[in-house]
Scaffold this motif. Structure first.
Motif, PDB file in Angstrom:
ATOM      1  N   LEU A   1      10.088 -12.780 -68.574  1.00  0.00           N
ATOM      2  CA  LEU A   1       9.455 -12.695 -67.262  1.00  0.00           C
ATOM      3  C   LEU A   1      10.408 -13.188 -66.178  1.00  0.00           C
ATOM      4  O   LEU A   1      10.478 -12.617 -65.081  1.00  0.00           O
ATOM      5  CB  LEU A   1       8.163 -13.520 -67.259  1.00  0.00           C
ATOM      6  N   GLY A   2      11.156 -14.230 -66.478  1.00  0.00           N
ATOM      7  CA  GLY A   2      12.093 -14.770 -65.506  1.00  0.00           C
ATOM      8  C   GLY A   2      13.195 -13.796 -65.148  1.00  0.00           C
ATOM      9  O   GLY A   2      13.628 -13.715 -63.994  1.00  0.00           O
ATOM     10  N   MET A   3      13.662 -13.047 -66.127  1.00  0.00           N
ATOM     11  CA  MET A   3      14.719 -12.072 -65.856  1.00  0.00           C
ATOM     12  C   MET A   3      14.223 -10.940 -64.968  1.00  0.00           C
ATOM     13  O   MET A   3      14.979 -10.380 -64.175  1.00  0.00           O
ATOM     14  CB  MET A   3      15.270 -11.542 -67.167  1.00  0.00           C
ATOM     15  N   LEU A   4      12.933 -10.612 -65.080  1.00  0.00           N
ATOM     16  CA  LEU A   4      12.357  -9.618 -64.179  1.00  0.00           C
ATOM     17  C   LEU A   4      12.159 -10.193 -62.781  1.00  0.00           C
ATOM     18  O   LEU A   4      12.503  -9.577 -61.778  1.00  0.00           O
ATOM     19  CB  LEU A   4      11.013  -9.145 -64.733  1.00  0.00           C
ATOM     20  N   LEU A   5      11.616 -11.406 -62.724  1.00  0.00           N
ATOM     21  CA  LEU A   5      11.250 -11.995 -61.443  1.00  0.00           C
ATOM     22  C   LEU A   5      12.475 -12.424 -60.641  1.00  0.00           C
ATOM     23  O   LEU A   5      12.482 -12.338 -59.409  1.00  0.00           O
ATOM     24  CB  LEU A   5      10.336 -13.197 -61.688  1.00  0.00           C
ATOM     25  N   ASN A   6      13.516 -12.886 -61.307  1.00  0.00           N
ATOM     26  CA  ASN A   6      14.694 -13.385 -60.609  1.00  0.00           C
ATOM     27  C   ASN A   6      15.381 -12.325 -59.762  1.00  0.00           C
ATOM     28  O   ASN A   6      15.968 -12.618 -58.719  1.00  0.00           O
ATOM     29  CB  ASN A   6      15.685 -13.968 -61.618  1.00  0.00           C
ATOM     30  N   MET A   7      15.332 -11.075 -60.212  1.00  0.00           N
ATOM     31  CA  MET A   7      15.888  -9.939 -59.466  1.00  0.00           C
ATOM     32  C   MET A   7      17.366 -10.122 -59.129  1.00  0.00           C
ATOM     33  O   MET A   7      17.844  -9.705 -58.072  1.00  0.00           O
ATOM     34  CB  MET A   7      15.074  -9.676 -58.189  1.00  0.00           C
ATOM     35  N   GLY A   8      18.097 -10.794 -60.022  1.00  0.00           N
ATOM     36  CA  GLY A   8      19.523 -10.985 -59.792  1.00  0.00           C
ATOM     37  C   GLY A   8      19.834 -11.909 -58.639  1.00  0.00           C
ATOM     38  O   GLY A   8      20.954 -11.895 -58.115  1.00  0.00           O
ATOM     39  N   MET A   9      18.869 -12.758 -58.224  1.00  0.00           N
ATOM     40  CA  MET A   9      19.051 -13.590 -57.045  1.00  0.00           C
ATOM     41  C   MET A   9      20.170 -14.614 -57.231  1.00  0.00           C
ATOM     42  O   MET A   9      20.880 -14.947 -56.262  1.00  0.00           O
ATOM     43  CB  MET A   9      17.741 -14.293 -56.691  1.00  0.00           C
ATOM     44  N   THR A  10      20.353 -15.118 -58.439  1.00  0.00           N
ATOM     45  CA  THR A  10      21.409 -16.112 -58.665  1.00  0.00           C
ATOM     46  C   THR A  10      22.777 -15.531 -58.333  1.00  0.00           C
ATOM     47  O   THR A  10      23.527 -16.087 -57.526  1.00  0.00           O
ATOM     48  CB  THR A  10      21.377 -16.605 -60.117  1.00  0.00           C
ATOM     49  N   ALA A  11      23.125 -14.408 -58.958  1.00  0.00           N
ATOM     50  CA  ALA A  11      24.422 -13.778 -58.692  1.00  0.00           C
ATOM     51  C   ALA A  11      24.512 -13.296 -57.255  1.00  0.00           C
ATOM     52  O   ALA A  11      25.582 -13.378 -56.631  1.00  0.00           O
ATOM     53  CB  ALA A  11      24.637 -12.606 -59.653  1.00  0.00           C
ATOM     54  N   ALA A  12      23.399 -12.814 -56.694  1.00  0.00           N
ATOM     55  CA  ALA A  12      23.416 -12.291 -55.331  1.00  0.00           C
ATOM     56  C   ALA A  12      23.671 -13.399 -54.313  1.00  0.00           C
ATOM     57  O   ALA A  12      24.431 -13.212 -53.359  1.00  0.00           O
ATOM     58  CB  ALA A  12      22.094 -11.593 -55.027  1.00  0.00           C
TER      59      ALA A  12
END
Length: 510
Positions: free
Chosen positions: A65-76
């Motif tokens: 669920l976290g991988m869906l919700l994060n939406m790549g925000m860390t790398a972005a």
């Protein structure tokens, strides 16, 4: 000659910066995993395999669920923070991202609480209380929000503060685990409650610090920029989840929760390579690679970091694999000992995983994250097919091989695509020679087992000593890498000499 020395010094300085931050992140993981490993006998004593399996399914479900919700925000956020020119824009990017994750986290929590009961039946089967899933889900949402301030710490290269936060949270959680499990005797509920308390405190403290340092602001332009970079990475994150953890769901389907628990314990040992080397390096590298690319000598820096990082991965993987029977026999209960067979295979998988992260370099530097997402989606499909076939016929060992083959495939595809976009001299051939040598030494340790434990340990130590010598004598290192290593050795010796000389001077003056 002066120019050559300056170039060597420049390369060494950049490598030193990368090593320093990786070492700090790695030290935090060492502390965390050391504490976690010391807790393994405790958990296996108080928890049955079915409890361990239930906890594993809950953790994996929240990770998905976290991988869906994060939406790549860390790398972005790391990319955006590096690219915007002023401190004001950097702070606005942080505040924008934090407001976004807070709102999406709260909306997700409201939606998820209504689905807790049917989701429990689907994930864990009938008879399992929905309270387990609800507590795990609450901790997940809090952790999702707290991850943004931790990413901010990475963006400003505050590696020490990052590690202190994570270590303090871990120590608190484990202390509560001991109290809830051993004293109050509430078992699995105690573990879930500990995570919830720790996550709550992190959100409160880190949210206050973030708004105090970055201020309060919002930019739709920066949010769209971050979403454009990060959204394709959802597929990469989902693929990594699939490659790391989908095998548990297949094991539960084809075998049992007991098999999941035994497999998870063995996997935990192999996963140490990921925690101690791959993740610390990647945490540092996600932001640092953009700074290195701005240098005129970036090709030389990338090449040497890749080779030294790859050798370190292989050496650590070799050590973990050859000593896995002795370590597992010492640390886990007999009912979990069946997981030892998967450790070498999964360890090799994480060698490929670590190399694959680096191999994505060209795609990140050219902002081609859509290709990363596409490759990752293909690897996920491959992994699901391999899991179905290999677990059906090979059980836990089949699951381990599915993980290895999938990580090897994504590493190879990432290298090929990155080299087409941004050719860099990464010496994949020499790295392959080093890998073959490490595998050969492991196979020798597996087939040649002396009669006594003492002789076995001595033989394995000898192999670990022989590996770097064989690499050196076999000219796996290039002349420039040897020069850099020698320069690092001389610089370290000189620094130590100055340190001890200063200490002797102060002692003499006293």
């Amino acid at each position: 000659m002066v120019g050559t020395e300056q170039q060597k010094s420049s390369v060494v300085a950049e490598i030193g910066t990368a090593v320093r931050h990786s070492a700090v992140y790695g030290l935090g993981n060492v502390v965390a995993k050391a504490i976690g490993f010391l807790m393994v006998p405790f958990y296996t004593h108080y928890l049955a395999p079915v409890d361990y399996g239930t906890l594993e399914i809950l953790d994996l479900s929240m990770s998905l669920l976290g991988m869906l919700l994060n939406m790549g925000m860390t790398a972005a956020l790391l990319r955006c923070y590096s690219s915007v020119p002023t401190l004001r824009e950097k702070n606005r990017a942080v505040s924008t991202a934090f407001l976004f994750v807070t709102v999406t986290g709260l909306l997700t929590f409201m939606a998820g609480t209504a689905l807790a009961r049917p989701a429990t039946g689907m994930l864990l089967g009938p008879g399992v209380p929905s309270t387990y899933l609800l507590m795990s889900f609450s901790s997940f949402v809090l952790g999702y929000i707290a991850n943004l301030p931790r990413t901010y710490l990475r963006a400003i290269e505050a590696s020490g503060a990052f590690v202190m936060v994570d270590t303090a949270a871990l120590i608190l959680m484990l202390g509560l685990n001991i109290y809830f499990i051993a004293v109050l005797k509430i078992g699995l509920v105690g573990i879930l409650l500990s995570s919830l308390i720790s996550a709550s405190l992190q959100v409160i403290l880190l949210s206050f610090w973030t708004f105090k340092k970055a201020g309060f602001g919002f930019s739709g332009r920066l949010l769209r920029q971050m979403m454009g970079f990060g959204l394709p990475l959802i597929f990469s994150n989902l693929a990594l989840f699939t490659l790391n953890f989908a095998d548990r769901f297949f094991l539960k389907h084809f075998q049992s929760l007991d098999a999941v628990g035994i497999y998870a314990v063995g996997y935990k040992f192999a996963f140490m390579l990921n925690y101690l080397i791959v993740q610390p390096f990647f945490v540092m590298w996600q932001g640092r690679m953009y700074e290195i690319h701005k240098r005129p000598d970036h090709a030389a820096v990338f090449s040497q970091i890749f080779m030294l990082y790859s050798i370190l991965l292989m050496y650590a993987g070799l050590a973990l694999s050859v000593f896995s029977p002795e370590v597992v026999g010492l640390m886990v209960g007999r009912s979990f000992s069946g997981g030892v067979e998967i450790i070498p295979v999964v360890t090799l998988a994480y060698v490929f995983c670590g190399i694959g992260y680096f191999a994505q370099l060209g795609m990140f530097l050219t902002n081609r994250t859509k290709i990363i997402g596409g490759l990752s989606a293909g690897a996920a499909v491959l992994n699901l097919g391999l899991n179905y076939f290999l677990i059906l016929h090979g059980g836990m060992l089949g699951a381990a091989w599915a993980t290895l083959l999938s990580f090897a495939a994504i590493a190879g595809a990432s290298y090929w695509c990155s080299q087409r976009l941004l050719p860099l001299p990464l010496a994949a051939g020499r790295a392959s020679v080093a890998l073959v040598l490490a595998i050969g030494l492991y196979l020798v340790s597996r087939w040649w087992v002396p009669g006594s434990l003492v002789l076995t340990v001595l033989m394995k130590i000898g192999m670990l000593v022989a590996y770097p010598i064989l690499l050196w004598k076999g000219r796996v290192f290039s002349p420039s890498e040897i020069e850099t290593l020698s320069f690092v050795k001389e610089s370290a010796a000189s620094a130590l000499g100055r340190l001890f000389g200063s200490a002797r001077g102060r002692a003499a003056s006293v």
